[in-house]
Every structure is written in C-alpha cells, then in structure tokens.
Design a protein around this motif. Structure first.
Motif, mmCIF file in Angstrom:
data_model
loop_
_atom_site.group_PDB
_atom_site.id
_atom_site.type_symbol
_atom_site.label_atom_id
_atom_site.label_comp_id
_atom_site.label_asym_id
_atom_site.label_seq_id
_atom_site.Cartn_x
_atom_site.Cartn_y
_atom_site.Cartn_z
ATOM 1 N N UNK A 197 5.877 -11.034 21.741
ATOM 2 C CA UNK A 197 4.740 -11.840 22.190
ATOM 3 C C UNK A 197 4.809 -12.115 23.686
ATOM 4 N N UNK A 198 5.991 -12.359 24.180
ATOM 5 C CA UNK A 198 6.151 -12.632 25.608
ATOM 6 C C UNK A 198 5.807 -11.404 26.441
ATOM 7 N N UNK A 199 6.186 -10.227 25.962
ATOM 8 C CA UNK A 199 5.866 -9.003 26.692
ATOM 9 C C UNK A 199 4.394 -8.631 26.575
ATOM 10 N N UNK A 200 3.747 -9.081 25.519
ATOM 11 C CA UNK A 200 2.337 -8.738 25.329
ATOM 12 C C UNK A 200 1.402 -9.772 25.944
ATOM 13 N N UNK A 201 1.716 -11.063 25.758
ATOM 14 C CA UNK A 201 0.806 -12.123 26.186
ATOM 15 C C UNK A 201 1.376 -12.997 27.289
ATOM 16 N N UNK A 202 2.527 -12.631 27.828
ATOM 17 C CA UNK A 202 3.089 -13.395 28.936
ATOM 18 C C UNK A 202 2.275 -13.227 30.210
ATOM 19 N N UNK A 203 2.669 -13.965 31.224
ATOM 20 C CA UNK A 203 1.909 -13.921 32.475
ATOM 21 C C UNK A 203 1.935 -12.532 33.094
ATOM 22 N N UNK A 204 2.995 -11.796 32.880
ATOM 23 C CA UNK A 204 3.094 -10.414 33.355
ATOM 24 C C UNK A 204 3.043 -9.419 32.203
ATOM 25 N N UNK A 205 2.556 -9.861 31.041
ATOM 26 C CA UNK A 205 2.514 -8.999 29.876
ATOM 27 C C UNK A 205 1.403 -7.972 29.934
ATOM 28 N N UNK A 206 1.384 -7.132 28.910
ATOM 29 C CA UNK A 206 0.408 -6.050 28.852
ATOM 30 C C UNK A 206 -1.008 -6.596 28.831
ATOM 31 N N UNK A 207 -1.256 -7.623 28.052
ATOM 32 C CA UNK A 207 -2.579 -8.246 27.968
ATOM 33 C C UNK A 207 -2.592 -9.583 28.706
ATOM 34 N N UNK A 208 -1.462 -10.260 28.753
ATOM 35 C CA UNK A 208 -1.421 -11.585 29.365
ATOM 36 C C UNK A 208 -1.757 -11.601 30.840
ATOM 37 N N UNK A 209 -1.427 -10.522 31.554
ATOM 38 C CA UNK A 209 -1.757 -10.494 32.981
ATOM 39 C C UNK A 209 -3.261 -10.477 33.212
ATOM 40 N N UNK A 210 -3.995 -9.821 32.323
ATOM 41 C CA UNK A 210 -5.458 -9.808 32.447
ATOM 42 C C UNK A 210 -6.047 -11.148 32.027
ATOM 43 N N UNK A 211 -5.474 -11.784 31.034
ATOM 44 C CA UNK A 211 -5.936 -13.121 30.659
ATOM 45 C C UNK A 211 -5.723 -14.116 31.795
ATOM 46 N N UNK A 212 -4.627 -13.950 32.514
ATOM 47 C CA UNK A 212 -4.332 -14.873 33.606
ATOM 48 C C UNK A 212 -5.221 -14.612 34.811
ATOM 49 N N UNK A 213 -5.446 -13.342 35.163
ATOM 50 C CA UNK A 213 -6.224 -13.025 36.362
ATOM 51 C C UNK A 213 -7.720 -13.162 36.141
ATOM 52 N N UNK A 214 -8.215 -12.853 34.944
ATOM 53 C CA UNK A 214 -9.653 -12.902 34.687
ATOM 54 C C UNK A 214 -10.128 -14.284 34.237
ATOM 55 N N UNK A 215 -9.377 -14.899 33.330
ATOM 56 C CA UNK A 215 -9.830 -16.162 32.722
ATOM 57 C C UNK A 215 -8.934 -17.349 33.071
ATOM 58 N N UNK A 216 -7.821 -17.117 33.717
ATOM 59 C CA UNK A 216 -6.903 -18.206 34.026
ATOM 60 C C UNK A 216 -6.206 -18.782 32.812
ATOM 61 N N UNK A 217 -6.031 -17.984 31.765
ATOM 62 C CA UNK A 217 -5.410 -18.433 30.527
ATOM 63 C C UNK A 217 -3.941 -18.028 30.537
#
Length: 307
Positions: A151-171
């Motif tokens: 989960x950390x590698x997928x949804x973390x701040x530098x994860x596969x999907x998490x980096x886009x959630x952070x940069x696009x939506x600030x999540x």
C-alpha cells in the motif's frame, strides 16, 4: 386313550396357534429392538458415532486446551476492579473510538466495492476469472506487514498512484486516518467478497433471468431481486469484514503509523500499552475479545449449527 387322543387332537391346533403367536411376537419384538438399535446407532446419541478412539481423543483435548488456555489466562489476569478506570482514560477512549469509526468506514468501502466484485465473479464468465479470484483472495494469505508495504508503494506520496493523487488533488493517504481506513479495507474486503460470492453461487440465477425477460434491466434485477436473496450472505460477510478490520495491526502500522488520536487503533494501543502499562493492554484485549465473541454469536445460525 382314545378320549385323551381326541382331546389332544382338539386342543392341539389351538396350542399350536398360541405358540405360533408367541414365536411371531418374539420375532417381531426382536426386529423392533434391532431396528431401534440401528436407529440409535445411526442417530449418534449412544451409538458408534459418539465413540471417540483414544488416540484421537487425547490430541483433541490437547488442542482444545491449547486454544482456550490463552483466553482463560486473559480472563484470570484481567484487572476487573480497575477496568472502568482503564477504559475511561483519554488514550484508550481515543483508540477505541478511532477503531470503531475506521472499522465501520472500511466495512462500508468493502460493501460498495466488494458486492459488485463478488457478483462479477459469480455471475459472469470471462477469460482469467480464476486468476482474478486468486488475486482477490491474496490479502487473506499475504502477511499484513507486506500488505502495508505494498500500500505504501502504491498509494504513498511517491507511490505509483499516490504521487498523482498528491500532485493533482493534494490527497495524502499515509499516516492519516484515511490511511487507516484504506489499510483495513484492503485486508477486510476479501472476507466480504468470498462470503457474498458463495451466497450468489448458491442462489438460483433463474430469478434474475425471469426479471430480465419481464423487461427489467440487469442492474434493476440485481437491485430488486438478487440483493434481497443474498442479504444474509452480505450481512455475514460485512460482520466478518468489520471484525477483521477492527483487529488489523500489521498493514495499519506500516501504512498509517501509530499516532495517538489520529492513526492509533486498539490493536496498536494494545501493543504500545503492553510495554508501559500491562493492565491497560489487558483491558483493551478484553474489549477485542468481547467483540470477537459477539461476532461468533451473530454468525452462529450460519456456521456453528451446521450438522
């Protein structure tokens, strides 16, 4: 001699009939007794089914003691006098409240996503369905810590999907309460999917087909026909998912951390309190034990009364 012979000739048939009746009665009684013995043996009350070989009885008793002894020790060593004080502390109450909220939210996420997934696995046929089912059940056998790392590698701040959630939506999900819900839903959803899929496979699909032939859409048939049929299976799966989410530890501490009031759930509080305040750890453990017993009591009609 002739009179005696005549008398014997007269009484002989009646005596023979009475003896024949006795013989028939005895044989009938023996047959009835034999039938009763067979029924008794088949019923298992005092027949062969109730006899346990000694080589099997001893390991069974040891296994029972092995499973019950930790719970008995927990009850014996519980600080019953200080239990209200332990459970009323601020940290314990925060952990309890967060656990109940996050487990309920994780169960809601599992219902929204898991019931349609179970329907797809049970009612449709597509290439690789067995492989998809294996992937769905993978969190059941995956170590929770490994799940947290994934989960950390997928949804973390530098994860596969998490980096886009952070940069696009600030999540940002890691080390937040939302991260706790995500981690618990990840490990709990397979329980719901398996339960609902099994119920769907047992339900008759002809009801849905009849609804579609009468003009209902597939979604309408699912909502108006299928859901009422599988409601007990959904309820059982939701209870299992909720209990699994409530007791989650490894994925939560890896993905969400252990911050009091924000990500510290009851299992994390038990682990932390065991180092500093063992009585508080025992009190929290008893709460989790009570929840587990309540879950088993709620599911007794589904699994525990099967013969």
């Amino acid at each position: 001699m002739k009179r005696q012979t005549a008398s014997d000739a007269v009484t002989g048939p009646s005596v023979g009939r009475s003896r024949l009746r006795r013989v028939r009665g005895d044989s009938t009684g023996q047959n009835r007794d034999t039938g009763r013995n067979r029924d008794t043996g088949r019923g298992g009350g005092t027949g062969r089914r109730g006899r346990v070989p000694l080589p099997l009885l001893l390991p069974a008793l040891l296994g029972l003691v092995f499973l019950l002894l930790p719970m008995v020790a927990l009850l014996v060593r519980a600080p019953w006098r200080s239990m209200p004080e332990q459970l009323s502390s601020t940290e314990v109450w925060q952990a309890l409240q967060l656990s109940l909220i996050s487990a309920t939210a994780a169960t809601a996420v599992s219902l929204v996503l898991g019931v349609p997934l179970a329907w797809v696995l049970a009612r449709t046929d597509f290439p690789g369905r067995g492989f998809v089912r294996a992937l769905v059940t993978l969190p059941l056998v995956l170590p929770p810590v490994v799940g947290g790392v994934a989960l950390l590698l997928a949804l973390g701040r530098n994860g596969v999907v998490g980096q886009w959630l952070d940069s696009w939506f600030g999540i940002t999900l890691p080390f937040t309460t939302a991260g706790v819900i995500v981690a618990e839903a990840f490990v709990a959803m397979p329980f719901l999917v398996i339960s609902v899929e099994g119920t769907l496979r047992a339900a008759d699909p002809r009801y849905e087909e009849a609804a579609t032939t009468l003009g209902a859409s597939r979604f309408t048939a699912f909502r108006r026909v299928t859901l009422p049929l599988i409601a007990p299976g959904i309820a059982a799966g939701a209870v299992l998912a909720w209990a699994r989410a409530l007791g989650e530890f490894g994925a939560t501490i890896t993905f969400a951390g252990n911050f009091p009031g924000r990500t510290q759930t009851m299992p994390l509080a038990v682990y932390l309190a065991l180092q500093d305040d063992p009585e508080a750890a025992i009190a929290l453990s008893l709460v989790l034990l009570a929840v587990s017993i309540a879950v088993l009591a709620g599911l007794r009609d589904r699994w525990m009364t099967a013969s």
